[in-house]
Structures are given as structure tokens and as C-alpha cells.
Design a protein around this motif. Structure first.
Motif, mmCIF file in Angstrom:
data_model
loop_
_atom_site.group_PDB
_atom_site.id
_atom_site.type_symbol
_atom_site.label_atom_id
_atom_site.label_comp_id
_atom_site.label_asym_id
_atom_site.label_seq_id
_atom_site.Cartn_x
_atom_site.Cartn_y
_atom_site.Cartn_z
ATOM 1 N N ASN A 143 0.829 -1.200 0.000
ATOM 2 C CA ASN A 143 0.000 0.000 0.000
ATOM 3 C C ASN A 143 0.869 1.258 0.000
ATOM 4 O OD1 ASN A 143 -2.214 1.639 0.056
ATOM 5 N ND2 ASN A 143 -2.849 1.115 2.128
ATOM 6 N N LEU A 144 1.930 1.249 0.801
ATOM 7 C CA LEU A 144 2.863 2.369 0.810
ATOM 8 C C LEU A 144 3.521 2.537 -0.551
ATOM 9 C CD1 LEU A 144 4.487 4.605 2.166
ATOM 10 C CD2 LEU A 144 6.081 2.848 2.987
ATOM 11 N N MET A 145 3.993 1.431 -1.144
ATOM 12 C CA MET A 145 4.626 1.504 -2.457
ATOM 13 C C MET A 145 3.640 2.021 -3.507
ATOM 14 S SD MET A 145 7.771 0.492 -2.084
ATOM 15 C CE MET A 145 7.643 1.384 -0.540
ATOM 16 N N TYR A 146 2.401 1.582 -3.395
ATOM 17 C CA TYR A 146 1.386 2.019 -4.352
ATOM 18 C C TYR A 146 1.099 3.505 -4.193
ATOM 19 C CZ TYR A 146 -3.061 2.300 -6.846
ATOM 20 O OH TYR A 146 -4.069 2.657 -7.714
ATOM 21 N N ARG A 161 -6.701 7.608 -4.805
ATOM 22 C CA ARG A 161 -5.733 6.532 -4.575
ATOM 23 C C ARG A 161 -6.328 5.445 -3.691
ATOM 24 N NH1 ARG A 161 -3.352 4.341 0.018
ATOM 25 N NH2 ARG A 161 -3.539 6.449 0.896
ATOM 26 N N LEU A 162 -7.031 5.840 -2.642
ATOM 27 C CA LEU A 162 -7.665 4.864 -1.755
ATOM 28 C C LEU A 162 -8.719 4.047 -2.480
ATOM 29 C CD1 LEU A 162 -8.081 6.981 1.510
ATOM 30 C CD2 LEU A 162 -6.647 4.960 1.229
ATOM 31 N N LEU A 163 -9.490 4.711 -3.326
ATOM 32 C CA LEU A 163 -10.527 4.015 -4.085
ATOM 33 C C LEU A 163 -9.919 2.958 -4.994
ATOM 34 C CD1 LEU A 163 -13.508 3.787 -4.949
ATOM 35 C CD2 LEU A 163 -13.040 5.538 -6.680
ATOM 36 N N THR A 164 -8.855 3.304 -5.692
ATOM 37 C CA THR A 164 -8.217 2.341 -6.595
ATOM 38 C C THR A 164 -7.499 1.242 -5.818
ATOM 39 O OG1 THR A 164 -6.257 3.775 -6.742
ATOM 40 C CG2 THR A 164 -7.962 4.037 -8.434
ATOM 41 N N TRP A 165 -6.908 1.583 -4.682
ATOM 42 C CA TRP A 165 -6.213 0.568 -3.888
ATOM 43 C C TRP A 165 -7.183 -0.466 -3.331
ATOM 44 C CZ3 TRP A 165 -2.063 -2.030 -2.915
ATOM 45 C CH2 TRP A 165 -1.955 -2.758 -1.733
ATOM 46 N N ASN A 166 -8.330 -0.017 -2.878
ATOM 47 C CA ASN A 166 -9.319 -0.941 -2.326
ATOM 48 C C ASN A 166 -9.852 -1.915 -3.373
ATOM 49 O OD1 ASN A 166 -9.139 0.133 0.261
ATOM 50 N ND2 ASN A 166 -10.761 1.645 -0.112
ATOM 51 N N ARG A 167 -9.725 -1.546 -4.630
ATOM 52 C CA ARG A 167 -10.090 -2.469 -5.701
ATOM 53 C C ARG A 167 -8.896 -3.325 -6.131
ATOM 54 N NH1 ARG A 167 -14.908 -1.183 -8.309
ATOM 55 N NH2 ARG A 167 -15.891 0.744 -7.598
ATOM 56 N N LEU A 168 -7.695 -2.750 -6.016
ATOM 57 C CA LEU A 168 -6.491 -3.454 -6.459
ATOM 58 C C LEU A 168 -6.081 -4.560 -5.490
ATOM 59 C CD1 LEU A 168 -4.042 -3.708 -8.377
ATOM 60 C CD2 LEU A 168 -2.925 -1.907 -7.028
ATOM 61 N N TRP A 169 -6.192 -4.306 -4.186
ATOM 62 C CA TRP A 169 -5.704 -5.267 -3.199
ATOM 63 C C TRP A 169 -6.412 -6.625 -3.285
ATOM 64 C CZ3 TRP A 169 -1.905 -6.979 -0.635
ATOM 65 C CH2 TRP A 169 -2.076 -7.835 0.464
#
Length: 357
Positions: free
Chosen positions: A94-97, A337-345
Motif C-alpha cells: 500500500n505504501l509503495m502504491y 488513490r484509496l478508491l483504486t487501492w481498495n479495488r487493487l488489493w
């Protein structure tokens, strides 16, 4: 700043579900202090003896503000040590992303706006974390966290206390007084290690210092700020700018003491706020966006122009409003960024079996 928070909150000492709003507020404040620093010396230039003699009150205010805000980085690292970093794939990725997302988003904005972008800054934006010294140092701390945690858990209170005394004596003489290679005025993993272990010690072994009233810690922070400002002004009057710079080093004993006082002050607070937690989740983006090498020159140019146009008194009124607007804009940008991360993870977990553990 959900990524670093996840690294922290996985600690056995941290709550699993509910975020502690007192520490979230402190973390948010530390990021706002970064903005204050960059709107002061970085934008307006270091104070000089000539400016002090010409406008002593204005220079005293500038120096005082700088000293009050210089605790920002140390406070952020101390919070990590307070809870303890427990490395996990989700927090690290998540940090790297977040670093990559911010770098690419800023780069795309400048490219689409038609502004010239040097090739070296394009490379920095795409190379995860390279644009920010703090991010690189924090990644180093994250990598070393398992060893630091194992050390803290395997030694006695006395051994840890003696180690910290030895470390900060070493840092005082070689890192602060002489600024030898490795300490770099506190801009280093080495300094972060000392802060992390200091916070772990204070959290694990509460002593007489940790049970004081909040006003005691507030007084300690105020005294460290005023003493540093007074000594800085004295050195400035004597024409010793190199000495002035020592008091704005992150490994200054005054800065470290003030940072610890702020940590203990906020640890005494007890409240829950969804608004504070919501803002704090993305507060690291304040640092990332405005400190990006493509953005920072425009940031400093804007605030230096604001100071030249309106002067010191109006600047004290206008600059905080502008800084809050910058901070809020960065936080709102991070929601994407949070929206895309929650889908990416979830997709990463499905694609990489090792991440399911």
C-alpha cells in the motif's frame, strides 16, 4: 495515510478496529507542520543578521514559527515507534502504491498541462519513492522494524535504557554537534532508528515522565521551542548562520525533546472523531504531493510571492488559509488513490497466493 497506519496498527499494542483519534490528530498536525516549515524558511529564505537588525519582531516571529513546526518529522516517526511497526504485505504494498500513484499523478498533470518536465524528474516520478527523502528513510525503518522489535523484546528495561542513553549521546556529539556522515542532520534512517526505539521504550516502560498532566508536556514543548528560538536569534545577531542551522536539525536535542513532549501530550487525550480519522488516513499525501520535485518549486514561489506582495502581518493571516487549502486538496486527491487501492488489493490477493496469508 492508510498505508503507514496499517503498518502501525498491526502492532499488538494498537487497536485492531478503531483508530485512536488523539494520535491520528497528532499525525495530521505533523503533516500540517511540514507545510508550515516549507512556507517559512524554505519559501522566504533563511533569516539573516541584516534582516534581524532591520525587522527584529518579524524575524523573531519567523524563527519562532520555524522552531515550533520543526518537530514534524520526529513526531511522525515517534508515532510509529509508539505503536510499533509490524511488517505486513498489505501495508508495505500500500505504501509503495501510494508513492507510485502520487508520482505518476503529478507527472501526468504536468505533462497534460504542457509544462516542460526534465527527463530526470520523469525518471524520479516513476521510480517508486525516489522523489522523497522521508519515504526512502521510512522504507528503511520499515525493513529494519522486525530486528528492532526483536531487540526491544529480548532486552531488559535497563539494557534498553542504557542503549538509548548511549545512542543519543553518540548522536549529540557526532550527529548534531559535528554532523558526521550517516546522521545528515536527522534526515536519515539512523536517526529514525533512535526515535523509533525511544518511543517504544516510553510506551512499554511508563515512568514518572509519562504520568504528568498535559500542561507539563505542553510546557516542555513550549520551552524547547522558545529556547531554540532564543538561541537561534542570538546566533543570528552574532552573525553565525551555521549555528542557527543546528537548531533546525531534526537531531537537535531540543527538537527531539519537544517532539517527545508533543507525543506524550497527545497520548493523554482520549476522544473519538470520525472526521479526524477520515482526514488522517490521507494526511501523508500532504507531504507527498507538495514535496514532489515538480510541485515544490511552485509551492515555494507562491508563498514567497505572497509574502513580498502583502508583507509580514498579512502573510500571517493569509498563509495559514492557503496552507489549509493545500492540505485539503492533497487529502482529497488521495481519496482517488484509496478508491483504486481498495479495488487493487483483492485482485492482488487472488493473483498472488502468498498475499492471502
Amino acid at each position: 495515510m492508510k498505508n503507514v497506519a496499517e503498518m502501525r496498527e498491526s502492532s499488538a499494542l494498537a487497536p485492531k478496529k478503531e483508530r485512536q483519534s488523539n494520535m491520528e490528530l497528532l499525525r495530521l498536525l505533523s503533516m500540517l507542520f511540514v507545510l508550515v516549515l516549507h512556507a517559512d524558511y524554505l519559501s522566504l529564505g533563511d533569516p539573516t543578521a541584516e534582516e534581524l537588525s532591520r525587522s527584529p519582531v518579524a524575524m523573531a516571529v519567523r524563527v519562532g514559527i520555524e522552531q515550533a513546526a520543526i518537530v514534524c518529522v520526529n513526531v511522525f516517526v515517534l508515532i510509529s515507534g509508539w505503536f510499533g511497526i509490524r511488517p505486513a504485505w498489505r501495508g508495505f504494498l500500500n505504501l509503495m502504491y501510494q508513492l507510485l500513484f502520487c508520482g505518476v499523478l503529478v507527472l501526468l498533470f504536468f505533462l497534460c498541462s504542457g509544462r516542460p518536465v526534465p527527463g530526470i524528474l520523469i525518471a524520479e516520478s516513476l521510480y517508486v519513492g525516489l522523489s522523497w527523502w522521508f519515504a526512502l528513510a521510512y522504507i528503511g525503518l520499515y525493513v529494519l522494524a522486525p530486528l528492532l522489535n526483536a531487540f526491544v523484546e529480548s532486552v531488559t528495561r535497563r539494557q534498553l535504557r542504557n542503549f538509548l542513553i548511549a545512542f543519543f549521546v553518540w548522536e549529540f556529539f557526532y550527529g548534531w554537534v559535528k554532523n558526521v556522515s550517516g546522521f545528515n542532520n536527522g534526515y536519515s534512517v539512523l536517526s529514525f532508528i533512535g526515535l523509533y526505539l525511544l518511543a517504544r521504550y516510553v510506551r512499554m516502560y511508563p515512568g514518572n515522565w509519562s504520568g504528568k498532566r498535559g500542561c507539563v508536556y505542553a510546557g516542555g514543548y513550549a520551552v524547547s521551542t522558545l529556547v531554540s528560538a532564543w538561541l537561534s536569534l542570538g546566533a543570528l545577531a552574532l552573525g553565525k548562520p551555521s549555528i542557527v542551522a543546528r537548531f533546525t536539525a531534526y537531531n537537535s536535542p531540543f527538537v527531539i525533546f519537544g517532539s517527545l513532549c508533543l507525543l506524550l501530550l497527545f497520548s493523554r487525550l482520549d476522544f473519538r472523531s470520525k472526521a479526524v480519522n477520515w482526514l488522517a488516513v490521507s494526511c501523508f499525501s500532504i507531504y507527498l504531493y507538495h514535496c514532489h520535485p515538480l510541485v515544490l518549486p511552485h509551492f515555494t514561489s507562491f508563498f514567497s510571492g505572497l509574502y513580498e506582495r502583502f508583507g509580514g502581518a498579512w502573510y500571517l493571516l493569509l498563509a495559514p488559509c492557503c496552507l489549509l487549502a493545500v492540505g485539503m486538496a492533497c487529502i482529497l486527491a488521495d481519496r482517488l488513490r484509496l478508491l483504486t487501492w481498495n479495488r487493487l488489493w483483492p485482485w492482488l490477493q487472488r493473483s498472488i497466493p502468498a498475499l492471502r496469508k
